[in-house]
Design a protein around this motif. Structure first.
Motif, PDB file in Angstrom:
ATOM      1  N   THR A   1      -8.580  -1.853  -3.010  1.00  0.00           N
ATOM      2  CA  THR A   1      -8.185  -1.456  -4.360  1.00  0.00           C
ATOM      3  C   THR A   1      -7.069  -2.349  -4.886  1.00  0.00           C
TER       4      THR A   1
ATOM      5  N   THR B   1      -2.472   3.387  -1.463  1.00  0.00           N
ATOM      6  CA  THR B   1      -3.638   2.681  -1.987  1.00  0.00           C
ATOM      7  C   THR B   1      -4.176   1.704  -0.946  1.00  0.00           C
ATOM      8  N   ASP B   2      -5.489   1.666  -0.792  1.00  0.00           N
ATOM      9  CA  ASP B   2      -6.066   0.788   0.236  1.00  0.00           C
ATOM     10  C   ASP B   2      -6.104  -0.673  -0.212  1.00  0.00           C
TER      11      ASP B   2
ATOM     12  N   LYS C   1      -8.686  -5.489  -5.975  1.00  0.00           N
ATOM     13  CA  LYS C   1      -9.501  -5.241  -7.168  1.00  0.00           C
ATOM     14  C   LYS C   1      -8.599  -5.165  -8.404  1.00  0.00           C
ATOM     15  N   TRP C   2      -7.478  -4.459  -8.286  1.00  0.00           N
ATOM     16  CA  TRP C   2      -6.529  -4.371  -9.403  1.00  0.00           C
ATOM     17  C   TRP C   2      -5.982  -5.751  -9.751  1.00  0.00           C
TER      18      TRP C   2
ATOM     19  N   SER D   1       0.828  -1.210   0.000  1.00  0.00           N
ATOM     20  CA  SER D   1       0.000   0.000   0.000  1.00  0.00           C
ATOM     21  C   SER D   1       0.859   1.255   0.000  1.00  0.00           C
TER      22      SER D   1
END
Length: 71
Positions: free
Chosen positions: A33, A29-30, A36-37, A23
């Motif tokens: 995310t 970035t959490d 998800k990426w 992160s």
């Protein structure tokens, strides 16, 4: 340079890092995310190292960051 970056730079490509460091490397970035990426194929997927431990491979992260820098 942040201490996390210095530590990351000194790790071998075969090492693994946990989500808090990833992160930080991704600018704060959490967790959601990052996953998800990874699911969308836009970021290296983490590896399940044990029933309670998931981490990212340092070499895969370096290749990903290098590809972004060269794009």
């Amino acid at each position: 340079m942040a201490i996390e970056q210095i530590n990351f730079d000194s790790l071998p490509d075969s090492a693994f890092v946990r989500q808090p460091m990833v992160s930080i490397l991704c600018g704060g970035t959490d967790r959601a995310t990052l996953y998800k990426w990874a699911k969308a194929g836009k970021f290296p997927a983490p590896k399940k190292l044990s029933s309670q431990t998931t981490a990212w491979n340092v070499g895969e992260l370096r290749r990903h960051f290098a590809a972004l820098a060269n794009a």
